[in-house]
Scaffold this motif. Structure first.
Motif, PDB file in Angstrom:
ATOM      1  N   ILE A 215      -5.511  23.524   9.161  1.00 13.01           N
ATOM      2  CA  ILE A 215      -5.535  22.525   8.080  1.00 13.01           C
ATOM      3  C   ILE A 215      -6.023  23.172   6.794  1.00 13.01           C
ATOM      4  CG2 ILE A 215      -6.528  20.333   7.304  1.00 13.01           C
ATOM      5  CD1 ILE A 215      -4.482  20.109   9.605  1.00 13.01           C
ATOM      6  N   LYS A 216      -7.025  24.029   6.883  1.00  9.17           N
ATOM      7  CA  LYS A 216      -7.546  24.702   5.692  1.00  9.17           C
ATOM      8  C   LYS A 216      -6.514  25.644   5.077  1.00  9.17           C
ATOM      9  CE  LYS A 216     -12.540  24.536   6.373  1.00  9.17           C
ATOM     10  NZ  LYS A 216     -13.782  25.344   6.489  1.00  9.17           N
ATOM     11  N   LEU A 217      -5.737  26.314   5.914  1.00 11.59           N
ATOM     12  CA  LEU A 217      -4.690  27.202   5.406  1.00 11.59           C
ATOM     13  C   LEU A 217      -3.634  26.425   4.622  1.00 11.59           C
ATOM     14  CD1 LEU A 217      -4.092  29.676   8.395  1.00 11.59           C
ATOM     15  CD2 LEU A 217      -4.866  30.273   6.077  1.00 11.59           C
ATOM     16  N   ILE A 218      -3.238  25.263   5.154  1.00 13.07           N
ATOM     17  CA  ILE A 218      -2.248  24.431   4.459  1.00 13.07           C
ATOM     18  C   ILE A 218      -2.846  23.866   3.179  1.00 13.07           C
ATOM     19  CG2 ILE A 218      -0.822  22.355   4.637  1.00 13.07           C
ATOM     20  CD1 ILE A 218      -0.623  22.920   7.655  1.00 13.07           C
ATOM     21  N   ALA A 219      -4.135  23.499   3.211  1.00 11.60           N
ATOM     22  CA  ALA A 219      -4.811  23.009   2.001  1.00 11.60           C
ATOM     23  C   ALA A 219      -4.827  24.088   0.924  1.00 11.60           C
ATOM     24  CB  ALA A 219      -6.229  22.563   2.343  1.00 11.60           C
ATOM     25  N   ASP A 220      -5.077  25.341   1.324  1.00 11.09           N
ATOM     26  CA  ASP A 220      -5.066  26.454   0.364  1.00 11.09           C
ATOM     27  C   ASP A 220      -3.670  26.642  -0.233  1.00 11.09           C
ATOM     28  OD1 ASP A 220      -7.727  26.928   0.810  1.00 11.09           O
ATOM     29  OD2 ASP A 220      -7.407  28.557   2.243  1.00 11.09           O
ATOM     30  N   LYS A 221      -2.657  26.458   0.591  1.00 10.87           N
ATOM     31  CA  LYS A 221      -1.273  26.597   0.123  1.00 10.87           C
ATOM     32  C   LYS A 221      -0.976  25.654  -1.039  1.00 10.87           C
ATOM     33  CE  LYS A 221       3.424  25.516   1.810  1.00 10.87           C
ATOM     34  NZ  LYS A 221       4.216  25.152   3.030  1.00 10.87           N
ATOM     35  N   TYR A 222      -1.491  24.431  -0.969  1.00  9.61           N
ATOM     36  CA  TYR A 222      -1.221  23.425  -2.006  1.00  9.61           C
ATOM     37  C   TYR A 222      -2.374  23.271  -3.003  1.00  9.61           C
ATOM     38  CZ  TYR A 222       2.719  22.016   0.932  1.00  9.61           C
ATOM     39  OH  TYR A 222       3.893  21.994   1.663  1.00  9.61           O
ATOM     40  N   ASN A 223      -3.452  24.060  -2.779  1.00  6.10           N
ATOM     41  CA  ASN A 223      -4.629  23.993  -3.652  1.00  6.10           C
ATOM     42  C   ASN A 223      -5.232  22.586  -3.662  1.00  6.10           C
ATOM     43  OD1 ASN A 223      -6.574  25.067  -5.407  1.00  6.10           O
ATOM     44  ND2 ASN A 223      -5.400  24.490  -7.231  1.00  6.10           N
ATOM     45  N   VAL A 224      -5.440  22.024  -2.472  1.00  5.39           N
ATOM     46  CA  VAL A 224      -6.019  20.693  -2.323  1.00  5.39           C
ATOM     47  C   VAL A 224      -7.131  20.748  -1.274  1.00  5.39           C
ATOM     48  CG1 VAL A 224      -3.907  19.485  -2.974  1.00  5.39           C
ATOM     49  CG2 VAL A 224      -4.332  20.003  -0.555  1.00  5.39           C
ATOM     50  N   HIS A 225      -7.897  19.669  -1.177  1.00  7.57           N
ATOM     51  CA  HIS A 225      -8.944  19.544  -0.152  1.00  7.57           C
ATOM     52  C   HIS A 225      -8.278  19.293   1.206  1.00  7.57           C
ATOM     53  CE1 HIS A 225     -12.356  17.810   2.060  1.00  7.57           C
ATOM     54  NE2 HIS A 225     -13.131  18.417   1.169  1.00  7.57           N
ATOM     55  N   PRO A 226      -8.860  19.778   2.321  1.00  2.00           N
ATOM     56  CA  PRO A 226      -8.294  19.514   3.642  1.00  2.00           C
ATOM     57  C   PRO A 226      -8.047  18.030   3.922  1.00  2.00           C
ATOM     58  CG  PRO A 226      -9.979  21.196   3.825  1.00  2.00           C
ATOM     59  CD  PRO A 226     -10.008  20.716   2.397  1.00  2.00           C
ATOM     60  N   ALA A 227      -8.882  17.157   3.339  1.00  4.77           N
ATOM     61  CA  ALA A 227      -8.679  15.712   3.529  1.00  4.77           C
ATOM     62  C   ALA A 227      -7.324  15.276   2.999  1.00  4.77           C
ATOM     63  CB  ALA A 227      -9.792  14.925   2.848  1.00  4.77           C
ATOM     64  N   SER A 228      -6.879  15.880   1.895  1.00  3.58           N
ATOM     65  CA  SER A 228      -5.577  15.526   1.322  1.00  3.58           C
ATOM     66  C   SER A 228      -4.448  15.878   2.282  1.00  3.58           C
ATOM     67  CB  SER A 228      -5.369  16.243  -0.019  1.00  3.58           C
ATOM     68  OG  SER A 228      -6.333  15.833  -0.951  1.00  3.58           O
ATOM     69  N   VAL A 229      -4.577  17.015   2.960  1.00  4.48           N
ATOM     70  CA  VAL A 229      -3.566  17.423   3.945  1.00  4.48           C
ATOM     71  C   VAL A 229      -3.532  16.434   5.105  1.00  4.48           C
ATOM     72  CG1 VAL A 229      -2.900  19.220   5.606  1.00  4.48           C
ATOM     73  CG2 VAL A 229      -3.751  19.857   3.335  1.00  4.48           C
ATOM     74  N   LEU A 230      -4.706  16.010   5.572  1.00  3.94           N
ATOM     75  CA  LEU A 230      -4.771  15.080   6.702  1.00  3.94           C
ATOM     76  C   LEU A 230      -4.212  13.703   6.334  1.00  3.94           C
ATOM     77  CD1 LEU A 230      -8.264  16.097   8.081  1.00  3.94           C
ATOM     78  CD2 LEU A 230      -6.042  16.568   9.119  1.00  3.94           C
ATOM     79  N   LEU A 231      -4.447  13.266   5.111  1.00 10.51           N
ATOM     80  CA  LEU A 231      -3.880  11.991   4.675  1.00 10.51           C
ATOM     81  C   LEU A 231      -2.360  12.091   4.537  1.00 10.51           C
ATOM     82  CD1 LEU A 231      -6.539  10.832   2.044  1.00 10.51           C
ATOM     83  CD2 LEU A 231      -6.306  10.127   4.430  1.00 10.51           C
ATOM     84  N   ARG A 232      -1.891  13.208   4.005  1.00 10.30           N
ATOM     85  CA  ARG A 232      -0.438  13.391   3.876  1.00 10.30           C
ATOM     86  C   ARG A 232       0.214  13.526   5.252  1.00 10.30           C
ATOM     87  NH1 ARG A 232       1.454  12.217  -0.959  1.00 10.30           N
ATOM     88  NH2 ARG A 232       2.983  11.414   0.496  1.00 10.30           N
ATOM     89  N   TYR A 233      -0.516  14.046   6.212  1.00 10.39           N
ATOM     90  CA  TYR A 233      -0.014  14.146   7.585  1.00 10.39           C
ATOM     91  C   TYR A 233       0.384  12.768   8.111  1.00 10.39           C
ATOM     92  CZ  TYR A 233      -0.072  14.936  12.658  1.00 10.39           C
ATOM     93  OH  TYR A 233       0.249  14.976  13.997  1.00 10.39           O
ATOM     94  N   ILE A 234      -0.368  11.750   7.727  1.00  7.73           N
ATOM     95  CA  ILE A 234      -0.050  10.370   8.123  1.00  7.73           C
ATOM     96  C   ILE A 234       1.034   9.783   7.218  1.00  7.73           C
ATOM     97  CG2 ILE A 234      -0.971   8.060   8.462  1.00  7.73           C
ATOM     98  CD1 ILE A 234      -2.097  10.198  10.394  1.00  7.73           C
ATOM     99  N   ILE A 235       0.822   9.869   5.914  1.00  9.71           N
ATOM    100  CA  ILE A 235       1.729   9.258   4.939  1.00  9.71           C
ATOM    101  C   ILE A 235       3.149   9.809   5.081  1.00  9.71           C
ATOM    102  CG2 ILE A 235       2.245   9.030   2.469  1.00  9.71           C
ATOM    103  CD1 ILE A 235      -0.088   7.275   3.347  1.00  9.71           C
ATOM    104  N   ASP A 236       3.279  11.124   5.252  1.00  8.57           N
ATOM    105  CA  ASP A 236       4.603  11.745   5.289  1.00  8.57           C
ATOM    106  C   ASP A 236       5.340  11.506   6.599  1.00  8.57           C
ATOM    107  OD1 ASP A 236       4.172  12.612   2.737  1.00  8.57           O
ATOM    108  OD2 ASP A 236       3.678  14.669   3.258  1.00  8.57           O
ATOM    109  N   GLN A 237       4.670  10.886   7.561  1.00 10.00           N
ATOM    110  CA  GLN A 237       5.351  10.433   8.776  1.00 10.00           C
ATOM    111  C   GLN A 237       5.754   8.962   8.671  1.00 10.00           C
ATOM    112  OE1 GLN A 237       3.918  12.127  12.719  1.00 10.00           O
ATOM    113  NE2 GLN A 237       2.074  12.438  11.491  1.00 10.00           N
ATOM    114  N   ASN A 238       5.541   8.386   7.485  1.00  7.03           N
ATOM    115  CA  ASN A 238       5.877   6.991   7.219  1.00  7.03           C
ATOM    116  C   ASN A 238       5.071   6.039   8.103  1.00  7.03           C
ATOM    117  OD1 ASN A 238       7.384   5.320   5.471  1.00  7.03           O
ATOM    118  ND2 ASN A 238       8.789   4.784   7.121  1.00  7.03           N
TER     119      ASN A 238
END
Length: 299
Positions: A215-238
């Protein structure tokens, strides 16, 4: 309470995709917490002091002590009166197992949490359907139900559950449950998307999803907090995403991480999450109820 698009449920009612959770927030904090949520999620209306009932989507849950047929309406009315509104947008059965019956009117009664396996949630569901017919609730659904339990309801229901609210995050991805629910046009709502960091029952060796290296690696990729990745993990699955916090700063961060950081996880990100993360863990296990007949987590 979000500028995200809503999702159409199987009864043709729309539900906001980002929800603000208040479960287990103490009474002394709840007013300030709700004001924080409204001021952030409905900032324009809040500043003008013109928040309408139609701006809100109110969800509540039926607790395990009130599964008897006559208790369902009784508890629903108490909830509506406490909120000082005329109806709920969504009412969920909190868990498939029942506790020994209690009268919800007895505010000071000693809390009972002994399981009663004789109370069948099918009877509870029939009482829930009557709330829809009476106009007390717009939609009804489930929480923490597994596929077999949902199937039992589908076989007898007048109104199909619109939502099944369950724990979802990369350590508990619920892939098979999602496939089943999608087949039956039942929307999944995800609670604990950030891993219940402040849970009181935390053990020393519990894995923490916010600290996960993938999760931290993906957060670094987008320059966001890990929480943002986890929220998008839900949102982007509709899916519907339920985020809870009692901290104004955290509430604001969670909301803006979705509404202002307009990145989306791509298929490579999802593949990395599902292939590289091998940990499987539930933060809400309710192990003390594992002997209940309708305990939903079999593994």
């Amino acid at each position: 309470m979000s500028s995200l698009e809503s999702i159409l449920m199987n009864n043709n009612v729309e539900i906001p995709q980002l929800a603000f959770g208040t479960y287990d927030i103490i009474n002394e904090e709840i007013v300030n917490v709700i004001e924080s949520g409204l001021s952030i999620g409905l900032s324009n209306q809040f500043k003008k002091g013109k928040i309408k009932r139609s701006d809100l989507f109110l969800t509540s849950k039926l607790w395990c002590s009130f599964h008897k047929f006559e208790r369902v309406r009784q508890q629903c009315l108490i909830t509506i009166n406490d909120l000082q509104y005329q109806y709920l947008d969504l009412f969920l059965i909190h868990w498939p197992f029942a506790f020994v019956d209690q009268d919800p009117e007895r505010k000071n009664a000693e809390f009972q949490s002994n399981v009663d396996d004789k109370l069948d949630f099918l009877v509870t569901w029939k009482a829930m359907e009557m709330l829809v017919d009476e106009g007390l609730v717009k939609s009804i659904g489930l929480s923490n139900f597994n596929e077999e339990q949902i199937e039992r309801i589908i076989q007898i229901c007048k109104y199909k559950p619109v939502v099944n609210q369950v724990e979802i995050h990369p350590y508990c991805p619920q892939i098979q449950l999602e496939i089943f629910c999608k087949k039956h046009q039942i929307l999944l709502g995800a609670y604990t998307p950030l891993g219940a960091e402040t849970r009181q029952w935390k053990k020393e060796n519990d894995p923490e999803i916010l600290e996960d290296k993938t999760i931290k690696l993906i957060a670094d990729k987008y320059n966001v907090h890990p929480a943002s990745v986890l929220l998008r993990y839900i949102i982007d699955q509709n899916l519907v995403c339920i985020v809870k916090s009692a901290n104004h700063k955290r509430i604001k961060q969670n909301f803006h991480s979705i509404n202002e950081n307009q990145f989306k996880l791509d298929q490579e990100d999802f593949n990395k999450i599902h292939n590289d993360i091998q940990i499987r863990f539930r933060y809400h296990q309710l192990q003390e109820r594992r002997h209940a007949k309708e305990y939903p987590f079999k593994h």
